[in-house]
Write a protein that holds these residues in place. Structure first.
Motif, PDB file in Angstrom:
ATOM      1  N   MET A   1       0.845  -1.184   0.000  1.00 42.10           N
ATOM      2  CA  MET A   1       0.000   0.000   0.000  1.00 42.10           C
ATOM      3  C   MET A   1       0.886   1.241   0.000  1.00 42.10           C
ATOM      4  O   MET A   1       1.756   1.405   0.823  1.00 42.10           O
ATOM      5  N   ALA A   2       0.606   2.105  -0.954  1.00 43.61           N
ATOM      6  CA  ALA A   2       1.377   3.331  -1.070  1.00 43.61           C
ATOM      7  C   ALA A   2       0.578   4.486  -0.504  1.00 43.61           C
ATOM      8  O   ALA A   2      -0.568   4.715  -0.882  1.00 43.61           O
ATOM      9  N   THR A   3       1.177   5.199   0.423  1.00 40.33           N
ATOM     10  CA  THR A   3       0.529   6.362   1.004  1.00 40.33           C
ATOM     11  C   THR A   3       1.234   7.597   0.459  1.00 40.33           C
ATOM     12  O   THR A   3       2.450   7.737   0.589  1.00 40.33           O
ATOM     13  N   ILE A   4       0.455   8.469  -0.160  1.00 38.11           N
ATOM     14  CA  ILE A   4       1.006   9.664  -0.787  1.00 38.11           C
ATOM     15  C   ILE A   4       0.351  10.890  -0.168  1.00 38.11           C
ATOM     16  O   ILE A   4      -0.880  10.958  -0.044  1.00 38.11           O
ATOM     17  N   LYS A   5       1.175  11.872   0.183  1.00 38.59           N
ATOM     18  CA  LYS A   5       0.662  13.123   0.732  1.00 38.59           C
ATOM     19  C   LYS A   5       0.365  14.077  -0.423  1.00 38.59           C
ATOM     20  O   LYS A   5       1.192  14.280  -1.308  1.00 38.59           O
ATOM     21  N   CYS A   6      -0.806  14.656  -0.424  1.00 38.80           N
ATOM     22  CA  CYS A   6      -1.205  15.593  -1.477  1.00 38.80           C
ATOM     23  C   CYS A   6      -0.382  16.879  -1.357  1.00 38.80           C
ATOM     24  O   CYS A   6      -0.325  17.474  -0.274  1.00 38.80           O
ATOM     25  N   PRO A   7       0.263  17.318  -2.455  1.00 41.07           N
ATOM     26  CA  PRO A   7       1.055  18.546  -2.388  1.00 41.07           C
ATOM     27  C   PRO A   7       0.194  19.809  -2.276  1.00 41.07           C
ATOM     28  O   PRO A   7       0.678  20.854  -1.866  1.00 41.07           O
ATOM     29  N   ASN A   8      -1.090  19.681  -2.590  1.00 41.96           N
ATOM     30  CA  ASN A   8      -1.973  20.846  -2.580  1.00 41.96           C
ATOM     31  C   ASN A   8      -2.620  21.059  -1.207  1.00 41.96           C
ATOM     32  O   ASN A   8      -2.554  22.144  -0.644  1.00 41.96           O
ATOM     33  N   CYS A   9      -3.246  19.999  -0.650  1.00 36.14           N
ATOM     34  CA  CYS A   9      -3.990  20.173   0.593  1.00 36.14           C
ATOM     35  C   CYS A   9      -3.354  19.474   1.795  1.00 36.14           C
ATOM     36  O   CYS A   9      -3.741  19.714   2.933  1.00 36.14           O
ATOM     37  N   GLY A  10      -2.383  18.561   1.567  1.00 34.81           N
ATOM     38  CA  GLY A  10      -1.671  17.923   2.657  1.00 34.81           C
ATOM     39  C   GLY A  10      -2.323  16.676   3.218  1.00 34.81           C
ATOM     40  O   GLY A  10      -1.837  16.105   4.190  1.00 34.81           O
ATOM     41  N   ILE A  11      -3.419  16.202   2.635  1.00 32.82           N
ATOM     42  CA  ILE A  11      -4.100  15.000   3.118  1.00 32.82           C
ATOM     43  C   ILE A  11      -3.386  13.776   2.543  1.00 32.82           C
ATOM     44  O   ILE A  11      -2.993  13.754   1.386  1.00 32.82           O
ATOM     45  N   TYR A  12      -3.252  12.722   3.360  1.00 35.65           N
ATOM     46  CA  TYR A  12      -2.629  11.476   2.925  1.00 35.65           C
ATOM     47  C   TYR A  12      -3.655  10.612   2.206  1.00 35.65           C
ATOM     48  O   TYR A  12      -4.773  10.439   2.674  1.00 35.65           O
ATOM     49  N   ASN A  13      -3.257  10.078   1.041  1.00 36.64           N
ATOM     50  CA  ASN A  13      -4.125   9.234   0.230  1.00 36.64           C
ATOM     51  C   ASN A  13      -3.459   7.878   0.054  1.00 36.64           C
ATOM     52  O   ASN A  13      -2.250   7.789  -0.149  1.00 36.64           O
ATOM     53  N   THR A  14      -4.258   6.813   0.068  1.00 37.76           N
ATOM     54  CA  THR A  14      -3.733   5.470  -0.082  1.00 37.76           C
ATOM     55  C   THR A  14      -4.162   4.889  -1.420  1.00 37.76           C
ATOM     56  O   THR A  14      -5.355   4.810  -1.718  1.00 37.76           O
ATOM     57  N   ASN A  15      -3.170   4.492  -2.238  1.00 34.68           N
ATOM     58  CA  ASN A  15      -3.398   3.848  -3.536  1.00 34.68           C
ATOM     59  C   ASN A  15      -4.369   4.631  -4.421  1.00 34.68           C
ATOM     60  O   ASN A  15      -5.349   4.095  -4.927  1.00 34.68           O
ATOM     61  N   ARG A  16      -4.125   5.883  -4.609  1.00 41.37           N
ATOM     62  CA  ARG A  16      -4.986   6.708  -5.452  1.00 41.37           C
ATOM     63  C   ARG A  16      -4.130   7.510  -6.420  1.00 41.37           C
ATOM     64  O   ARG A  16      -3.002   7.871  -6.121  1.00 41.37           O
ATOM     65  N   ASP A  17      -4.712   7.785  -7.603  1.00 46.27           N
ATOM     66  CA  ASP A  17      -4.033   8.631  -8.592  1.00 46.27           C
ATOM     67  C   ASP A  17      -4.405  10.102  -8.399  1.00 46.27           C
ATOM     68  O   ASP A  17      -3.670  10.993  -8.811  1.00 46.27           O
TER      69      ASP A  17
END
Length: 98
Positions: A1-17
């Motif tokens: 599972m890849a957790t990516i932090k949104c550069p715009n709003c800062g919310i962490y997203n899991t497995n999303r484009d």
């Protein structure tokens, strides 16, 4: 599972484009494709603008005023004579050097 932090709003997203909160693109592959698509569109626009621009003499040899048409033809004739003399001098120099 890849957790990516949104550069715009800062919310962490899991497995999303795309960010689930603001919709910002998170995938590097999609970002790259969007940038390449935008560059290709800009290149096509610039090529279309280059094709639409007529040359100076083409634009003014069909002008509605007679004096402008005559002036354009005189300037073109002078330019052609100048280029012919330049080519002759270049040929002469190369012939002497050979």
């Amino acid at each position: 599972m890849a957790t990516i932090k949104c550069p715009n709003c800062g919310i962490y997203n899991t497995n999303r484009d795309y960010c689930e909160h603001c919709g910002t693109v998170l995938s590097y592959k999609i970002r790259r494709e969007l940038v390449l698509k935008k560059e290709k569109e800009e290149r096509l626009k610039q090529e279309a603008l280059k094709e639409k621009k007529p040359a100076f003499f083409e634009k003014y040899t069909n002008h509605r005023f007679l004096i402008v048409r005559i002036g354009a033809k005189i300037i073109r004739s002078i330019w052609l004579v100048f280029m012919a003399i330049g080519m002759f001098i270049a040929w002469l120099v190369s012939a002497i050097a050979a």
